[in-house]
Each structure stands twice: as C-alpha cells, then as structure tokens.
Design an enzyme around this catalytic site. Sequence first.
Site, PDB file in Angstrom:
ATOM      1  N   LYS A 148       0.824  -1.211   0.000  1.00  0.00           N
ATOM      2  CA  LYS A 148       0.000   0.000   0.000  1.00  0.00           C
ATOM      3  C   LYS A 148       0.855   1.258   0.000  1.00  0.00           C
ATOM      4  O   LYS A 148       0.444   2.268  -0.552  1.00  0.00           O
ATOM      5  CB  LYS A 148      -1.005   0.000   1.161  1.00  0.00           C
ATOM      6  CG  LYS A 148      -2.083  -1.059   0.967  1.00  0.00           C
ATOM      7  CD  LYS A 148      -3.429  -0.688   1.547  1.00  0.00           C
ATOM      8  CE  LYS A 148      -4.464  -1.740   1.117  1.00  0.00           C
ATOM      9  NZ  LYS A 148      -5.778  -1.588   1.704  1.00  0.00           N
ATOM     10  N   LYS A 192      -3.923 -10.568  -6.888  1.00  0.00           N
ATOM     11  CA  LYS A 192      -5.249 -10.880  -6.358  1.00  0.00           C
ATOM     12  C   LYS A 192      -6.282  -9.889  -6.893  1.00  0.00           C
ATOM     13  O   LYS A 192      -5.956  -8.756  -7.222  1.00  0.00           O
ATOM     14  CB  LYS A 192      -5.252 -10.930  -4.822  1.00  0.00           C
ATOM     15  CG  LYS A 192      -5.452  -9.623  -4.134  1.00  0.00           C
ATOM     16  CD  LYS A 192      -5.806  -9.825  -2.665  1.00  0.00           C
ATOM     17  CE  LYS A 192      -6.135  -8.447  -2.082  1.00  0.00           C
ATOM     18  NZ  LYS A 192      -7.139  -8.384  -1.076  1.00  0.00           N
ATOM     19  N   LYS A 213     -10.566  -4.732  -4.815  1.00  0.00           N
ATOM     20  CA  LYS A 213     -11.601  -3.756  -5.162  1.00  0.00           C
ATOM     21  C   LYS A 213     -10.999  -2.404  -5.513  1.00  0.00           C
ATOM     22  O   LYS A 213     -11.623  -1.624  -6.203  1.00  0.00           O
ATOM     23  CB  LYS A 213     -12.688  -3.664  -4.093  1.00  0.00           C
ATOM     24  CG  LYS A 213     -12.287  -3.313  -2.695  1.00  0.00           C
ATOM     25  CD  LYS A 213     -13.552  -3.132  -1.852  1.00  0.00           C
ATOM     26  CE  LYS A 213     -13.583  -3.983  -0.605  1.00  0.00           C
ATOM     27  NZ  LYS A 213     -12.589  -3.584   0.414  1.00  0.00           N
TER      28      LYS A 213
END
Length: 338
Positions: free
Chosen positions: A120, A202, A205
């Site tokens: 992140k 992966k 969203k």
Amino acid sequence: MDETVVEKKKVVLSGIQPSGNQFTLGNYIGAIRNWALMQDSFDCIYMVANEHSITVRQEPAKLRENTYRAIASLLAAGIDPKKSILFVQSHVPAHAELAWILDCYTMFGELTRMTQFKDKSAKNADNINAGLFTYPTLMAADILIYQSDLVPVGADQKQHVEIARDIAGRFNGIYGNTFVLPEPYIPAMGAKIMSLAEPEKKMSKSDPNENAKILVMDKPEDIMRKFRRAVTDSYGEVRRGEDKPGLNNLITIYSVATGKTPEQVEAEFEGKGYGDFKTACGEAVVEMLRPFREQVETLMKNKDYLDQVAKEGAEQAERIAMRTLRKVQKKVGFLPRP
Ligand code: ATP
Ligand code: LTN
C-alpha cells in the site's frame, strides 16, 4: 443433579472495509459468503471496518454510503443479526482505545515487515501515513477485544492475524493471561481469487482496471463481458496447471459458483475450448450473485433498518469490548475513572 455441560462455542470475528465502491467477487467468495456459513457453529461477530478505510483517502459522503452498502451486503450474504453481532467499527470506540495501548507493545520492526504496508505504501507514495503503518495494531485490537478464537480471512490477511497473536502473546507474557490467542481461518477453496486481467495478482476492489474485477453489483452483461475477456493462456485446454494462473482462477470460480469439484469441472469441459468455458463461468457467477444483488438493492432503500441493525450490533459489541478494555487498562496501571 443435571450435569448438562453447555460447551461454549468458539468466538469468530472478522471485518471488511467499506472502501472502494463495492465488494468484488473475491470478497464475496473469500470472505462474506463463508462468514454466513459459520453462524450456526460459532459465536460470530462481523464488523464494517470503516476506521481502517481512512488509511487511504476517502470522500466522506461516499464512505457513508459505502458503509451502508457494506452492512446491506453482509445482510444479503446471509448474515443474520439475530444469530451474529453485526456492527460498524467506529461505533465502538473501545477498539481505537485498545489499539493505542497495543501500539505501545508492538515493535516498529514488526510493522515494517507487513507485506500489505509495503504494497500500500508503494501504491500510495504520496500518502504513507502513520495509520497505514499501525493498521495491524488496530486490527489486533478488533480481534483481541472480543477474545476471538478464529479469524476468517483471505490469504492476504493471514500475516495480520499472526501479528495480532504475537502482540497478544507478548502482552500475556508481561501481565498474565489477558487475551485469547487468535488463529487465522482460511477457507479451503477461494481463499485468493485472482485478477481477471493479471491473474498473478489478487482481485482487489481498489484495482483501477474495471476488467480485472467482478463487482458484486455488476450487471449480468458486464459480468459476461469481463469473463469473455479474462486472460488465460495458449494451451486451449480446460485443465489446471502450475503455469496457468488465469485458468486455475477460472476453475476455482466456477467450482465455487456451481459447487462442483475442480476435477468435475475439468471433466465437464474435456474437449471444449476456452470460449465455452468462459461463457459457463460468466453464467454461473451471474446466477450465484443474482439473489444477493437484488437483496442489496432492496436493503439500500431502507436505511432506517440498516441503522437499526447497526445500533443493536454496536450495543452488543460494546458490552463485550468494554470488559476487555477495562481489564487491559487495569493491568497496564491506568487508574479507573473515579
Ligand atoms: P482493497 O483493494 O481496498 O485492499 P480488497 O478487495 O483487498 O480491498 P479487503 O477489504 O482488504 O478487500 O478484504 C476483505 C476480505 O476479503 C478479507 O477477508 C480479504 O482477505 C478477502 N479478500 C479480498 N480480496 C480477496 C480475493 N481476491 N480473494 C479472496 N478473498 C479476498
Ligand atoms: N484488514 C482487513 C479488515 C479487517 C479485519 C479486522 C479482518 C479489519 N479488522 C479484524 C479480520 C479481523 C481487510 O482489509 N480485509
């Protein structure tokens, strides 16, 4: 005397962030669908993790709407507020209070090793805030405050459950038994649904590529189109293989959507091409999501009901959370409020 021993059910806790505009097929298969399946065997507590969401910049109005959507989605996935506790994280301030205490028992080095933090911060280089760094201690507080035994999560969150366990062990070591040591609970199938566009990654969203993810509220024609475009390989055979991440992923998705084993799926498509298989995947997913989608739409028109669920959930959660928080405050030497 009647010696009926009522065995205490294990406590299950999990959370999902209301960020991004809505959940993906990965969240549905890897998380919330399983949460509903666990309700009869365990004492379940499910939470909309809105405090975790603001580690990445959010638009306030959207975050509010998405929080409602998350509650609606959990209900639509089959979570029954009569059986489980369903609440919104920020409605129970004890989590953030415990997180502060746990911060003081968590090492800087431990947090720098978290892969989600590394990922992140690479993605949000202009906003590597302290919350993103201490995210795992808030998650540890979420888990430990309910004395949770099991934490159902996708494979990507396993490391965070492990650090929660390490922190709990350290605290117990200093102050005596305070926290139950939690364990991650990873579903056998569908723990990691991959991106349809880049199947080594992966399905997430927050992925800006719309073709990479199926959103649970996608229209059937969009779902069909995304599956037709899904990246596969040039083998042309519906069979799993180590160097076939795209096909492995589609086989997993189709298996979960139809309840068939991967072997049965391979047999069903023996001699057929990827085109047929992708169409079948799309149709199976459309059918799996149809009732869910309809129910979310109905629930989103009834915010009063969603508020009511959140209110009752927060009250139940808070009663349990405060017991642990008080115990911890006493152990570390905080004076009780006179
Ligand atoms: P973001 O893109 O904002 O990081 P996300 O899609 O990764 O979001 P989270 O809110 O981090 O979703 O995860 C919610 C739950 O869904 C977690 O239990 C997580 O492990 C699970 N999950 C997320 N993505 C997948 C996936 N692709 N396959 C299986 N489970 C998943
Ligand atoms: N970090 C998790 C969401 C989450 C969670 C939790 C999961 C917040 N608190 C406690 C399990 C237990 C995520 O992003 N999936």
